[in-house]
Design a protein around this motif. Structure first.
Motif, mmCIF file in Angstrom:
data_model
loop_
_atom_site.group_PDB
_atom_site.id
_atom_site.type_symbol
_atom_site.label_atom_id
_atom_site.label_comp_id
_atom_site.label_asym_id
_atom_site.label_seq_id
_atom_site.Cartn_x
_atom_site.Cartn_y
_atom_site.Cartn_z
ATOM 1 N N ASN A 49 3.780 8.590 -0.178
ATOM 2 C CA ASN A 49 3.388 7.212 -0.382
ATOM 3 C C ASN A 49 3.850 6.861 -1.798
ATOM 4 O OD1 ASN A 49 1.817 5.008 -1.345
ATOM 5 N ND2 ASN A 49 0.282 5.391 0.229
ATOM 6 N N ARG B 285 0.798 -1.227 0.000
ATOM 7 C CA ARG B 285 0.000 0.000 0.000
ATOM 8 C C ARG B 285 0.832 1.279 0.000
ATOM 9 N NH1 ARG B 285 -5.573 -1.000 1.364
ATOM 10 N NH2 ARG B 285 -5.765 -3.268 1.349
ATOM 11 N N LYS C 15 -7.819 7.821 2.563
ATOM 12 C CA LYS C 15 -8.408 7.791 1.215
ATOM 13 C C LYS C 15 -8.568 9.208 0.646
ATOM 14 C CE LYS C 15 -10.990 3.498 0.539
ATOM 15 N NZ LYS C 15 -9.927 2.689 1.062
HETATM 16 N N1 COA Z 1 -1.962 -2.778 8.277
HETATM 17 C C1 COA Z 1 -2.987 -3.584 7.987
HETATM 18 N N2 COA Z 1 -4.213 -3.138 7.720
HETATM 19 C C2 COA Z 1 -4.402 -1.811 7.747
HETATM 20 C C3 COA Z 1 -3.382 -0.903 8.037
HETATM 21 C C4 COA Z 1 -2.105 -1.440 8.325
HETATM 22 N N3 COA Z 1 -1.064 -0.666 8.621
HETATM 23 N N4 COA Z 1 -3.882 0.351 7.980
HETATM 24 C C5 COA Z 1 -5.165 0.247 7.671
HETATM 25 N N5 COA Z 1 -5.497 -1.073 7.525
HETATM 26 C C6 COA Z 1 -6.792 -1.661 7.204
HETATM 27 C C7 COA Z 1 -7.946 -0.769 7.613
HETATM 28 O O1 COA Z 1 -8.248 -0.923 8.978
HETATM 29 C C8 COA Z 1 -9.045 -1.295 6.730
HETATM 30 O O2 COA Z 1 -9.549 -2.459 7.285
HETATM 31 P P1 COA Z 1 -11.144 -2.781 7.173
HETATM 32 O O3 COA Z 1 -11.409 -2.866 5.714
HETATM 33 O O4 COA Z 1 -11.239 -4.058 7.895
HETATM 34 O O5 COA Z 1 -11.810 -1.618 7.842
HETATM 35 C C9 COA Z 1 -8.295 -1.677 5.452
HETATM 36 O O6 COA Z 1 -6.913 -1.807 5.814
HETATM 37 C C10 COA Z 1 -8.426 -0.641 4.382
HETATM 38 O O7 COA Z 1 -8.230 0.624 5.014
HETATM 39 P P2 COA Z 1 -8.206 1.952 4.222
HETATM 40 O O8 COA Z 1 -7.860 3.077 5.126
HETATM 41 O O9 COA Z 1 -9.462 2.047 3.402
HETATM 42 O O10 COA Z 1 -6.966 1.578 3.314
HETATM 43 P P3 COA Z 1 -6.464 2.258 2.017
HETATM 44 O O11 COA Z 1 -6.527 1.302 0.920
HETATM 45 O O12 COA Z 1 -7.019 3.623 1.836
HETATM 46 O O13 COA Z 1 -4.919 2.420 2.410
HETATM 47 C C11 COA Z 1 -3.431 4.083 3.209
HETATM 48 C C12 COA Z 1 -4.550 3.142 3.560
HETATM 49 C C13 COA Z 1 -3.103 4.910 4.436
HETATM 50 C C14 COA Z 1 -2.208 3.298 2.782
HETATM 51 C C15 COA Z 1 -3.883 4.982 2.040
HETATM 52 O O14 COA Z 1 -5.149 5.534 2.323
HETATM 53 C C16 COA Z 1 -2.936 6.062 1.724
HETATM 54 O O15 COA Z 1 -1.842 5.815 1.334
HETATM 55 N N6 COA Z 1 -3.343 7.316 1.847
HETATM 56 C C17 COA Z 1 -2.481 8.437 1.647
HETATM 57 C C18 COA Z 1 -1.644 8.577 2.858
HETATM 58 C C19 COA Z 1 -0.566 9.584 2.691
HETATM 59 O O16 COA Z 1 0.081 9.661 1.709
HETATM 60 N N7 COA Z 1 -0.390 10.385 3.710
HETATM 61 C C20 COA Z 1 0.597 11.355 3.757
HETATM 62 C C21 COA Z 1 0.175 12.548 3.041
HETATM 63 S S1 COA Z 1 1.267 13.832 3.308
#
Ligand code: COA
Length: 331
Positions: free
Chosen positions: A261, A37, A224
């Motif tokens: 990311n 991810r 997201k």
């Molecule tokens: N390990 C395992 N599972 C995790 C996890 C981790 N570290 N973090 C979240 N999950 C789980 C969630 O709890 C969720 O579980 P559920 O479906 O049972 O509720 C599932 O993974 C999906 O969560 P979600 O938040 O929808 O994941 P995502 O696909 O959006 O990925 C990120 C999460 C954080 C990787 C992604 O949203 C992202 O990269 N966002 C941008 C973050 C970023 O760049 N931030 C800095 C900006 S400056």
């Protein structure tokens, strides 16, 4: 026209390496999930007693050395951090004290992941106006002390990390060289999508046992939403900054983007149709160090010979605020 340019760069990260497997022992996550991810394999976290100002000091020593200068040669410090050692004063003065610099001005910039680009724009304006000549620009963060190391905090604690980058900026030596343009934006509608709620001066007291219990002192993120805006805003800003300097995406030698990311960076690369040699990513090794990612990546690129005289380099960032922006530099 007087332009400013980079005279020296340096970076420093803590020596403590935290792997994905190590995090898997603290919370319900895995190396596979994190790597798939985010692209991150490992990151650096400070040990107790090691501060953001310590990292900034080490980064500054390297930047000064590359510039062939001493702290006494600096006219001002612009220090970008969203994680100062204390609520007040800002970290700029701590760094000034450690450097043994004269009573030069030292300001903190609080624009989170966009901190370095914003700080650079302040330094550039001071230099072009003739007010100061040689300015230390720092991006430094300690995020690890605001991480919830339980499953509750796993969507941020696997991403954010500690590090510092520094640059000495001063008047360009050639007429065609230097920072050509900036493109800066903010949209406070999204302030709570990536934030640290407490401690805050709106609370009496600024932090309470209830807030600590609820984890409101930890960095919180709507991943997201951050993702969705980041992949739109950064390419938009890159195109805008290049256009305002009279260039197009195809003219860009190298893009140094905020390391939020790896998936965001890959989508951006596809959107802009950039070759692998036009982008640089190091998030695999350092995680997201907020204001420090760009100066760390810039220093690695310079020392590895990835940037040559005449190259057109774009720096771009997006993050908490939301705030975003870019700079275009002719090397
Ligand atoms: N390990 C395992 N599972 C995790 C996890 C981790 N570290 N973090 C979240 N999950 C789980 C969630 O709890 C969720 O579980 P559920 O479906 O049972 O509720 C599932 O993974 C999906 O969560 P979600 O938040 O929808 O994941 P995502 O696909 O959006 O990925 C990120 C999460 C954080 C990787 C992604 O949203 C992202 O990269 N966002 C941008 C973050 C970023 O760049 N931030 C800095 C900006 S400056």
């Amino acid at each position: 026209m007087l332009r400013s340019t980079f005279l020296g760069t340096g970076f420093a990260v803590p020596d403590r390496v935290v792997t994905n497997d190590e995090l898997s022992k603290l919370m319900d996550t895995s190396d596979e999930w994190i790597h798939t991810r985010t692209g991150i394999r490992e990151r650096r976290w400070v040990r107790e007693g090691e501060t953001g100002a310590d990292l900034a000091f080490r980064a500054t020593e390297r930047a000064l050395k590359m510039a062939g200068m001493a702290a006494a040669d600096l006219d001002a410090i612009v220090y970008a951090t969203s994680t100062p050692d204390h609520f007040a004063p800002g970290n700029g003065v701590y760094l000034q004290r450690m450097l043994g610099a004269a009573t030069i001005p030292a300001i903190d910039i609080r624009t989170q992941c966009s901190g370095f680009v914003y700080a650079l724009s302040v330094a550039d304006a001071w230099i072009r106006s003739g007010q100061y000549r040689r300015i230390l620009v720092v991006g430094a963060e300690v995020q690890s002390t605001a991480m919830d190391l339980t499953t509750r905090g796993r969507n941020t604690s696997v991403i954010f990390a500690d590090g510092a980058g520094a640059a000495v900026v001063g008047p360009a030596g050639r007429e065609d060289q230097g920072i050509l343009a900036f493109d800066l934006h903010a949209d406070g509608q999204h302030a709570e999508k990536l934030w640290v709620d407490s401690p805050g001066s709106m609370y009496h007291p600024r932090v309470s046992p209830e807030q600590l219990e609820a984890g409101r002192h930890f960095l919180q993120m709507d991943g997201k939403e951050v993702f969705r805006h980041a992949v739109a805003r950064m390419p938009e800003s890159i195109r805008a900054v290049l256009k305002s300097a009279g260039y197009e995406v195809a003219d860009m030698s190298l893009l140094i983007a905020h390391q939020a990311n790896l998936r965001i960076a890959e989508m951006m690369q596809r959107d802009l149709a950039l070759r692998d040699d036009q982008v640089y990513n190091n998030i695999m090794r350092y995680g997201n160090t907020t204001a420090a990612t760009i100066p760390i990546a810039l220093d690695e690129c310079l020392r590895a010979g990835r940037i040559a005289s005449g190259d057109l380099v774009v720096l771009t960032a997006f993050g908490s605020g939301f705030l975003w922006g870019s700079a275009v530099v002719r090397w």
